[in-house]
Design a protein around this motif. Sequence first.
Motif, PDB file in Angstrom:
ATOM      1  N   CYS A 151       0.777  -1.125  -0.072  1.00  0.00           N
ATOM      2  CA  CYS A 151       0.075   0.098   0.114  1.00  0.00           C
ATOM      3  C   CYS A 151       0.844   1.332  -0.038  1.00  0.00           C
ATOM      4  CB  CYS A 151      -0.929   0.076   1.234  1.00  0.00           C
ATOM      5  SG  CYS A 151      -0.061   0.190   2.698  1.00  0.00           S
ATOM      6  N   CYS A 157      -5.687  -1.638   3.787  1.00  0.00           N
ATOM      7  CA  CYS A 157      -4.548  -2.698   3.320  1.00  0.00           C
ATOM      8  C   CYS A 157      -4.722  -4.017   4.375  1.00  0.00           C
ATOM      9  CB  CYS A 157      -2.995  -2.164   3.538  1.00  0.00           C
ATOM     10  SG  CYS A 157      -2.084  -3.179   2.996  1.00  0.00           S
ATOM     11  N   VAL A 211      -5.605   0.593  -0.076  1.00  0.00           N
ATOM     12  CA  VAL A 211      -5.555   0.102  -1.256  1.00  0.00           C
ATOM     13  C   VAL A 211      -6.883   0.357  -1.894  1.00  0.00           C
ATOM     14  CG1 VAL A 211      -3.617  -1.615  -0.727  1.00  0.00           C
ATOM     15  CG2 VAL A 211      -6.011  -2.303  -0.453  1.00  0.00           C
TER      16      VAL A 211
END
Length: 163
Positions: free
Chosen positions: A29, A69, A60
């Motif tokens: 990420c 993430c 993300v």
Amino acid sequence: PALYPLSLHAALPISVLHGLLLRRLCENCRLAYSPPAEQLKKLGLPADQVKQLFKPTGKVLERNKEETCSVCGGLGYRGLVGCYEVMAFDDEARSLIAKGDLNGLRAHLARMKMITLQQAALRKAIEGLTSIEEVIRATRNASSQKRKTPSGKSAKKQPAAKS
């Protein structure tokens, strides 16, 4: 008994190692960005050589929707990376230490192209392993920080006790 003959002990270089751990950016990420020239100048980095740095996001894109993430749990960091400063002392450095000439020692180590701890940490940021914010957090000078008491308040100097 010595592991090496006495003559070999005298030839061994003496060095000092100093290191610290930096939080490693989550590779899932992390977000690349072009750093502003002013930021690079403050850090002493050449603007023409550093095209991108990375920062933590903890997010993300999944099906065009921003999600936490799953690799780092939204922290933006996962794991640690070490950076080190190694000072190898030659005869000149030893004599400067014996004289107590710390400014001379700093100048000598700079002439010897010793990589400082902050320079090593900045290299990790340029490589994309950590962020500039993490480098600043980890390497800021302890003397610039105010000492805090356990309660979180600034510590005041106490007057010397009279005897």
